[in-house]
Motif scaffolding. Structure first.
Motif, short mmCIF file in Angstrom:
data_model
loop_
_atom_site.label_atom_id
_atom_site.label_comp_id
_atom_site.label_asym_id
_atom_site.label_seq_id
_atom_site.Cartn_x
_atom_site.Cartn_y
_atom_site.Cartn_z
N LEU A 273 60.53 29.98 97.64
CA LEU A 273 60.91 29.76 99.04
C LEU A 273 62.12 30.58 99.47
CD1 LEU A 273 60.40 25.89 99.25
CD2 LEU A 273 59.09 27.64 100.48
N THR A 274 62.96 31.01 98.52
CA THR A 274 64.15 31.78 98.92
C THR A 274 63.77 33.08 99.63
OG1 THR A 274 64.32 32.90 96.77
CG2 THR A 274 65.61 30.85 97.06
N ALA A 275 62.61 33.65 99.30
CA ALA A 275 62.18 34.91 99.93
C ALA A 275 62.00 34.78 101.44
CB ALA A 275 60.89 35.39 99.28
N ARG A 276 61.77 33.59 101.93
CA ARG A 276 61.64 33.37 103.38
C ARG A 276 62.97 33.58 104.11
NH1 ARG A 276 58.32 27.71 104.07
NH2 ARG A 276 56.41 28.35 103.01
N HIS A 277 64.05 33.53 103.37
CA HIS A 277 65.38 33.51 103.99
C HIS A 277 66.23 34.73 103.66
CE1 HIS A 277 64.55 29.41 105.24
NE2 HIS A 277 64.02 29.25 104.05
N GLY A 278 65.70 35.66 102.90
CA GLY A 278 66.45 36.86 102.56
C GLY A 278 66.05 37.39 101.20
N ALA A 279 66.67 38.50 100.82
CA ALA A 279 66.40 39.11 99.51
C ALA A 279 67.40 38.52 98.51
CB ALA A 279 66.54 40.62 99.60
N PHE A 280 66.99 37.48 97.83
CA PHE A 280 67.85 36.80 96.86
C PHE A 280 67.63 37.37 95.47
CE2 PHE A 280 68.12 33.89 100.31
CZ PHE A 280 69.31 33.22 100.15
N VAL A 281 68.73 37.51 94.73
CA VAL A 281 68.69 37.99 93.36
C VAL A 281 69.27 36.92 92.45
CG1 VAL A 281 69.55 39.77 91.79
CG2 VAL A 281 68.90 40.39 94.12
N GLU A 282 68.65 36.73 91.30
CA GLU A 282 69.13 35.72 90.36
C GLU A 282 70.47 36.15 89.75
OE1 GLU A 282 67.60 33.21 86.44
OE2 GLU A 282 66.34 34.79 87.30
N GLY A 283 71.43 35.25 89.80
CA GLY A 283 72.73 35.48 89.19
C GLY A 283 72.82 34.75 87.87
N GLN A 284 73.98 34.21 87.59
CA GLN A 284 74.21 33.56 86.30
C GLN A 284 73.68 32.14 86.27
OE1 GLN A 284 78.31 33.95 85.12
NE2 GLN A 284 78.36 36.11 85.67
N THR A 285 73.26 31.72 85.08
CA THR A 285 72.86 30.34 84.81
C THR A 285 73.94 29.72 83.94
OG1 THR A 285 70.51 30.80 84.98
CG2 THR A 285 71.14 28.83 83.74
N ILE A 286 74.40 28.56 84.35
CA ILE A 286 75.45 27.86 83.61
C ILE A 286 74.88 26.53 83.13
CG2 ILE A 286 77.76 26.87 83.73
CD1 ILE A 286 78.19 28.88 86.12
N PRO A 287 74.67 26.38 81.81
CA PRO A 287 74.15 25.12 81.30
C PRO A 287 75.26 24.07 81.20
CG PRO A 287 74.37 26.71 79.52
CD PRO A 287 74.81 27.40 80.79
N ALA A 288 74.87 22.82 81.39
CA ALA A 288 75.79 21.69 81.24
C ALA A 288 75.08 20.62 80.42
CB ALA A 288 76.21 21.16 82.60
N ASP A 289 75.71 19.47 80.25
CA ASP A 289 75.13 18.41 79.42
C ASP A 289 73.80 17.90 79.96
OD1 ASP A 289 77.17 18.54 77.63
OD2 ASP A 289 78.32 16.91 78.54
N ASN A 290 73.71 17.69 81.29
CA ASN A 290 72.49 17.10 81.84
C ASN A 290 71.80 17.97 82.87
OD1 ASN A 290 74.22 16.89 83.96
ND2 ASN A 290 74.07 14.67 84.19
N ASN A 291 72.20 19.26 82.98
CA ASN A 291 71.55 20.14 83.94
C ASN A 291 71.85 21.60 83.61
OD1 ASN A 291 73.94 21.23 85.48
ND2 ASN A 291 74.24 19.06 85.94
N SER A 292 71.17 22.47 84.33
CA SER A 292 71.54 23.89 84.32
C SER A 292 71.61 24.33 85.77
CB SER A 292 70.53 24.72 83.52
OG SER A 292 69.28 24.72 84.16
N ARG A 293 72.58 25.20 86.07
CA ARG A 293 72.80 25.66 87.44
C ARG A 293 72.62 27.17 87.47
NH1 ARG A 293 76.40 21.88 90.29
NH2 ARG A 293 76.57 20.07 88.95
N THR A 294 71.73 27.62 88.35
CA THR A 294 71.47 29.05 88.50
C THR A 294 71.80 29.47 89.92
OG1 THR A 294 69.71 28.93 86.85
CG2 THR A 294 69.77 30.89 88.26
N ALA A 295 72.62 30.51 90.04
CA ALA A 295 72.98 31.04 91.35
C ALA A 295 71.96 32.08 91.79
CB ALA A 295 74.37 31.67 91.29
N TRP A 296 71.51 31.98 93.01
CA TRP A 296 70.66 32.98 93.65
C TRP A 296 71.42 33.46 94.87
CZ3 TRP A 296 65.87 34.66 91.93
CH2 TRP A 296 65.37 33.99 90.80
N CYS A 297 71.64 34.78 94.98
CA CYS A 297 72.53 35.32 96.01
C CYS A 297 71.86 36.46 96.77
CB CYS A 297 73.82 35.84 95.39
SG CYS A 297 74.65 34.66 94.31
#
Length: 194
Positions: free
Chosen positions: A127-151
């Motif tokens: 769905l991000t493609a509907r709103h612009g050209a997003f590129v995957e950034g860093q993924t930061i793992p944590a105890d109960n989740n992982s967070r990935t930046a798309w910019c």
């Protein structure tokens, strides 16, 4: 006789005014049809709160509240979402908890309690493609989740969608925080070097 003429003139004036209102064109902005699929489909619900509301609001600088209300969400107390930073919140009717939250920095958070975390993340990336050209950034793992930046690619104030995938039960299956960087492109927008 004067009373009759006055009454007729008044009735004609009222008829002309009402006819004028009826002839006016409807507003350009219309509420979309009720999102019945979102009642049972976490992916359909995520599409509404993530793409139609949060991504659209941040991309266009439009009102989160107006978009939430236009998409059939209803206001709820911010504390009911579990977010300590929520300034306002809305809930979508669904078999599980589905929220949109306004954040103090002008950002927007979308969450879906039910569903498969990986499938929801993949659908959100598409769905991000509907709103612009997003590129995957860093993924930061944590105890109960992982967070990935798309910019997006702008050097100044890029649009950022941080997709949070839960890895433990009793948490929302999907959370996304959408905002614009306050200044220059953050370092987490650059993919980590392998």
């Amino acid at each position: 006789m004067l009373r009759v003429l006055t009454s007729l003139a008044g009735a004609s004036l009222i008829g002309a005014l009402l006819g004028g209102f009826a002839a006016q064109t409807p507003e350009a902005r219309r509420t979309p049809p009720a999102p019945y699929a979102a009642l049972t489909s976490p992916t359909a619900a995520m599409g509404i709160v993530f793409s139609d509301i949060c991504m659209t609001a941040v991309r266009d600088g439009s009102s989160i509240e107006a978009l939430a209300l236009d998409h059939w969400l209803r206001p709820v107390p911010p504390r009911s979402t579990g977010s300590p930073t929520a300034t306002a919140a809305w809930r979508l009717a669904s078999y599980s908890k589905v929220f949109v939250v306004a954040l103090p920095n002008g950002g927007c958070s979308a969450s879906v309690e039910g569903g498969d975390p990986e499938a929801l993340r993949e659908a959100a990336v598409a769905l991000t493609a509907r709103h612009g050209a997003f590129v995957e950034g860093q993924t930061i793992p944590a105890d109960n989740n992982s967070r990935t930046a798309w910019c997006t690619g702008e050097a100044h104030r890029p649009m950022i969608a941080v997709l949070v995938k839960r890895t433990q039960a009793r948490r929302a299956a999907f959370v996304a925080n959408v905002f614009r960087a306050e200044d220059d492109r953050p370092s987490f927008c650059t993919p980590a070097r392998g």
